[in-house]
Design a protein around this motif. Structure first.
Motif, PDB file in Angstrom:
ATOM      1  N   ILE A 131       0.834  -1.211   0.000  1.00 53.31           N
ATOM      2  CA  ILE A 131       0.000   0.000   0.000  1.00 53.31           C
ATOM      3  C   ILE A 131       0.867   1.258   0.000  1.00 53.31           C
ATOM      4  N   GLU A 132       1.885   1.268   0.859  1.00 52.33           N
ATOM      5  CA  GLU A 132       2.760   2.444   0.946  1.00 52.33           C
ATOM      6  C   GLU A 132       3.527   2.667  -0.356  1.00 52.33           C
ATOM      7  N   ALA A 133       4.009   1.577  -0.977  1.00 51.97           N
ATOM      8  CA  ALA A 133       4.766   1.699  -2.226  1.00 51.97           C
ATOM      9  C   ALA A 133       3.879   2.234  -3.347  1.00 51.97           C
ATOM     10  N   LEU A 134       2.619   1.783  -3.388  1.00 50.51           N
ATOM     11  CA  LEU A 134       1.694   2.264  -4.417  1.00 50.51           C
ATOM     12  C   LEU A 134       1.349   3.738  -4.193  1.00 50.51           C
ATOM     13  N   GLU A 135       1.169   4.120  -2.933  1.00 53.32           N
ATOM     14  CA  GLU A 135       0.854   5.523  -2.638  1.00 53.32           C
ATOM     15  C   GLU A 135       1.994   6.454  -3.039  1.00 53.32           C
ATOM     16  N   LEU A 195       2.472  -6.746 -11.826  1.00 52.96           N
ATOM     17  CA  LEU A 195       3.902  -6.515 -11.598  1.00 52.96           C
ATOM     18  C   LEU A 195       4.672  -7.817 -11.374  1.00 52.96           C
ATOM     19  N   LEU A 196       3.938  -8.906 -11.114  1.00 53.72           N
ATOM     20  CA  LEU A 196       4.586 -10.185 -10.823  1.00 53.72           C
ATOM     21  C   LEU A 196       5.092 -10.844 -12.097  1.00 53.72           C
ATOM     22  N   LYS A 197       6.154 -11.598 -11.947  1.00 56.38           N
ATOM     23  CA  LYS A 197       6.642 -12.403 -13.063  1.00 56.38           C
ATOM     24  C   LYS A 197       5.642 -13.523 -13.336  1.00 56.38           C
ATOM     25  N   LYS A 198       5.638 -14.042 -14.548  1.00 59.60           N
ATOM     26  CA  LYS A 198       4.614 -14.983 -14.995  1.00 59.60           C
ATOM     27  C   LYS A 198       4.468 -16.188 -14.061  1.00 59.60           C
ATOM     28  N   GLU A 199       5.564 -16.817 -13.718  1.00 56.42           N
ATOM     29  CA  GLU A 199       5.499 -18.017 -12.878  1.00 56.42           C
ATOM     30  C   GLU A 199       5.005 -17.674 -11.479  1.00 56.42           C
ATOM     31  N   ALA A 200       5.531 -16.581 -10.905  1.00 56.27           N
ATOM     32  CA  ALA A 200       5.114 -16.165  -9.564  1.00 56.27           C
ATOM     33  C   ALA A 200       3.639 -15.772  -9.565  1.00 56.27           C
ATOM     34  N   ALA A 201       3.187 -15.132 -10.646  1.00 54.64           N
ATOM     35  CA  ALA A 201       1.785 -14.727 -10.749  1.00 54.64           C
ATOM     36  C   ALA A 201       0.866 -15.947 -10.741  1.00 54.64           C
ATOM     37  N   ALA A 202       1.232 -16.976 -11.486  1.00 50.98           N
ATOM     38  CA  ALA A 202       0.407 -18.190 -11.538  1.00 50.98           C
ATOM     39  C   ALA A 202       0.368 -18.881 -10.178  1.00 50.98           C
ATOM     40  N   ASP A 203       1.518 -18.946  -9.512  1.00 50.29           N
ATOM     41  CA  ASP A 203       1.574 -19.582  -8.191  1.00 50.29           C
ATOM     42  C   ASP A 203       0.755 -18.800  -7.169  1.00 50.29           C
ATOM     43  N   ALA A 204       0.906 -17.476  -7.172  1.00 54.80           N
ATOM     44  CA  ALA A 204       0.161 -16.640  -6.222  1.00 54.80           C
ATOM     45  C   ALA A 204      -1.335 -16.722  -6.493  1.00 54.80           C
ATOM     46  N   PHE A 205      -1.706 -16.732  -7.761  1.00 48.76           N
ATOM     47  CA  PHE A 205      -3.119 -16.786  -8.144  1.00 48.76           C
ATOM     48  C   PHE A 205      -3.796 -18.029  -7.564  1.00 48.76           C
ATOM     49  N   ILE A 208       7.118   1.994  -7.900  1.00 46.51           N
ATOM     50  CA  ILE A 208       6.798   0.748  -8.603  1.00 46.51           C
ATOM     51  C   ILE A 208       8.029  -0.145  -8.750  1.00 46.51           C
ATOM     52  N   LYS A 209       9.163   0.459  -9.114  1.00 44.37           N
ATOM     53  CA  LYS A 209      10.382  -0.343  -9.300  1.00 44.37           C
ATOM     54  C   LYS A 209      10.794  -1.009  -8.003  1.00 44.37           C
ATOM     55  N   ALA A 210      10.738  -0.256  -6.901  1.00 46.40           N
ATOM     56  CA  ALA A 210      11.100  -0.826  -5.598  1.00 46.40           C
ATOM     57  C   ALA A 210      10.129  -1.934  -5.204  1.00 46.40           C
ATOM     58  N   LEU A 211       8.845  -1.736  -5.530  1.00 41.45           N
ATOM     59  CA  LEU A 211       7.841  -2.763  -5.211  1.00 41.45           C
ATOM     60  C   LEU A 211       8.097  -4.042  -5.997  1.00 41.45           C
ATOM     61  N   CYS A 212       8.486  -3.905  -7.257  1.00 45.24           N
ATOM     62  CA  CYS A 212       8.812  -5.089  -8.070  1.00 45.24           C
ATOM     63  C   CYS A 212       9.952  -5.876  -7.442  1.00 45.24           C
ATOM     64  N   GLU A 213      10.957  -5.191  -6.942  1.00 42.32           N
ATOM     65  CA  GLU A 213      12.109  -5.856  -6.316  1.00 42.32           C
ATOM     66  C   GLU A 213      11.675  -6.578  -5.040  1.00 42.32           C
ATOM     67  N   ILE A 214      10.763  -5.950  -4.292  1.00 43.13           N
ATOM     68  CA  ILE A 214      10.268  -6.577  -3.059  1.00 43.13           C
ATOM     69  C   ILE A 214       9.473  -7.844  -3.391  1.00 43.13           C
ATOM     70  N   LEU A 215       8.601  -7.742  -4.388  1.00 42.28           N
ATOM     71  CA  LEU A 215       7.755  -8.886  -4.764  1.00 42.28           C
ATOM     72  C   LEU A 215       8.581 -10.046  -5.305  1.00 42.28           C
ATOM     73  N   ASP A 216       9.685  -9.730  -5.983  1.00 43.52           N
ATOM     74  CA  ASP A 216      10.554 -10.786  -6.514  1.00 43.52           C
ATOM     75  C   ASP A 216      11.156 -11.635  -5.407  1.00 43.52           C
ATOM     76  N   GLU A 217      11.302 -11.050  -4.212  1.00 41.74           N
ATOM     77  CA  GLU A 217      11.919 -11.753  -3.085  1.00 41.74           C
ATOM     78  C   GLU A 217      10.900 -12.496  -2.229  1.00 41.74           C
ATOM     79  N   GLU A 218       9.627 -12.218  -2.451  1.00 41.90           N
ATOM     80  CA  GLU A 218       8.599 -12.799  -1.591  1.00 41.90           C
ATOM     81  C   GLU A 218       8.102 -14.138  -2.128  1.00 41.90           C
ATOM     82  N   ASN A 219       7.635 -14.978  -1.206  1.00 47.56           N
ATOM     83  CA  ASN A 219       7.025 -16.259  -1.575  1.00 47.56           C
ATOM     84  C   ASN A 219       5.637 -16.010  -2.150  1.00 47.56           C
ATOM     85  N   PRO A 220       5.257 -16.716  -3.220  1.00 46.37           N
ATOM     86  CA  PRO A 220       3.921 -16.530  -3.812  1.00 46.37           C
ATOM     87  C   PRO A 220       2.776 -16.683  -2.820  1.00 46.37           C
ATOM     88  N   VAL A 221       2.941 -17.555  -1.831  1.00 50.78           N
ATOM     89  CA  VAL A 221       1.892 -17.742  -0.825  1.00 50.78           C
ATOM     90  C   VAL A 221       1.690 -16.461  -0.024  1.00 50.78           C
TER      91      VAL A 221
END
Length: 460
Positions: free
Chosen positions: A12-16, A54-64, A20-33
């Protein structure tokens, strides 16, 4: 729970701040769950869609696959056909089939429309299996090897196809689509590259059938400690595998369902906070109505002994204690036996062994409770509160109460241990006959025994 809230707040804070670039880096490090749980907590659908893109294809499918159904549905509506197709193609087949089952018809039509013919066929095949069967939770994405392959050839094959498979740690050796052996990657790693798979595979393996109950399959995975179990059809052809994550989900769902049934509630597939007020009311009210009506018998018994109560009003004070103790005793036995049935520790053929054990335990419990209650009546009712006279009449009343308590506890435990086993024997869910029904039966019996003892001993 704290980690989920923290990630949600970070998003929420990153979007506000439009970072976006920093948020992408954070999401890349997080587990899809964890990403899925954070997105489930976002109230703004536009934010969910933005973060998901913003998620990479594989991470997006897993998170979904781990998102709540309502979040998935909203996300599907906001995605383009191209994006939806990419997600479905990247998802595991069993997760895609689960998604189809939970979505409304118009959403299902759009998902299938954007899936490839091969994916659509695989999903439809999974949907044909009964809801509670092994076929409904299996995935057709497994690594299949030939017995004539060398270890080096097997690894080459795994490298080519492994990325799209559910697991590569256990591989299945087939011949004419029939399972003839199982080999682990560990076994292949410690073997020479020229060794043929036939030499190192295990032909003594555990398998399940597509029609087997999914709870049984989960129990087999737990029993043998496997990461996956092969699933074969009626013609003994290998059609898929059930992995440990699916087994854990089945065990959790079944435990939740049993707990809800034991509490006299209709099972719910939604999380507590996601379940609406009316839906929760519908789950709870049927059993409450049934139990309320069944309690009429208790009232009829009390009405039938009005003269006894009028002649000795002191009897009334002990009714709640007798009913509560009987209900609690029956609940203890029933919960223990239901759990043993669920784990496979007890089967209907063990009914006499269970009865013998529970009767011995019941006698010890009943004797202890009766003795403790007799002492309590003497100290509290007779000496402290003086609600009972310290006389032959007072001791007679305490004798009636203690004898009733003794009989009630034994009867309650006997009913509590036998009803679930009887339900299992006639193919009913043991949890359905748990605490509420047992309590109603025990309440009625305890009152009948109480007033009969009172009539005979107190001559009222």
């Amino acid at each position: 729970m704290e980690e989920k809230k923290e990630l949600c707040q970070v998003i929420i804070e990153a979007l506000e701040k439009k970072q976006i670039k920093a948020l992408c880096e954070i999401l890349d490090e997080e587990n899809p769950v964890d990403i899925a749980e954070a997105l489930n907590d976002l109230d703004d659908e536009k934010q969910v869609t933005l973060v998901f893109r913003l998620l990479k294809k594989e991470a997006a499918a897993d998170a979904f696959a781990y998102m709540e159904p309502d979040v998935q549905e909203a996300l599907i509506k906001s995605l383009s056909d191209t994006e939806l197709s990419a997600i479905v193609e990247e998802m595991e087949m069993d997760d895609a089939a689960d998604l189809i089952e939970e979505m409304p018809a118009n959403v299902v039509a759009r998902i299938l429309k954007n899936a490839s013919p091969q994916t659509r066929k695989a999903i439809n095949e999974l949907l044909l299996y009964p809801e509670d069967s092994a076929g409904s939770i299996m995935t057709p994405e497994y690594v299949s090897l030939k017995k004539s392959m060398t270890v080096a050839e097997a690894f080459d094959h795994i490298r080519r196809v492994g990325l799209d498979k559910e697991t590569v740690y256990t591989c299945y050796v087939t011949e004419n689509r029939k399972l003839i052996g199982v080999v682990s990657v560990k076994r292949m790693l410690i073997s020479s590259s020229e060794t043929e798979i036939e030499e190192i595979m295990h032909d003594n393996f555990i398998e399940v059938h597509t029609t087997d109950d999914k709870e049984f399959v989960a129990g087999q995975i737990k029993k043998y400690g496997y990461l996956a179990l092969p699933v074969v059809d009626a013609e003994e052809r290998l059609v898929g595998i059930v992995t440990i994550d699916d087994a854990m989900e089945v065990i959790e769902d079944e435990a939740t369902e049993d707990m809800e049934k034991m509490a006299a509630m209709s099972p719910s597939e939604k999380p507590y906070l996601k379940t609406g007020m009316i839906e929760t009311w519908k789950q709870r009210i049927p059993w409450l109505l049934i139990l309320m009506v069944s309690a009429t018998f208790t009232g009829m018994i009390i009405s039938g002994f009005e003269n006894a109560l009028a002649a000795c009003t002191a009897l009334t004070a002990f009714i709640p204690m007798l009913m509560d103790t009987g209900g609690n005793s029956g609940a203890q036995a029933s919960v223990t036996v239901i759990r043993a049935l669920a784990l496979g520790d007890v089967t209907p053929k063990d009914v006499w062994a269970v009865i013998r054990k529970e009767l011995r335990v019941a006698a010890l419990c009943a004797g202890t409770l009766a003795a403790a209650n007799f002492i309590k009546i003497m100290l509290v009712e007779m000496l402290l509160l003086k609600t009972l006279p310290f006389s032959a009449q007072g001791f007679a009343i305490s004798g009636v109460v203690c004898l009733t308590l003794f009989v009630t506890v034994i009867f309650a435990k006997l009913i509590g241990c036998t009803l679930p086993i009887l339900a299992k024997a006639i193919k009913l869910d043991p949890a359905v006959v748990a605490s509420p029904i047992i309590t109603t039966i025990v309440d009625a019996v305890s009152l009948i025994v109480y007033f009969l003892f009172a009539s005979k001993i107190l001559l009222i």
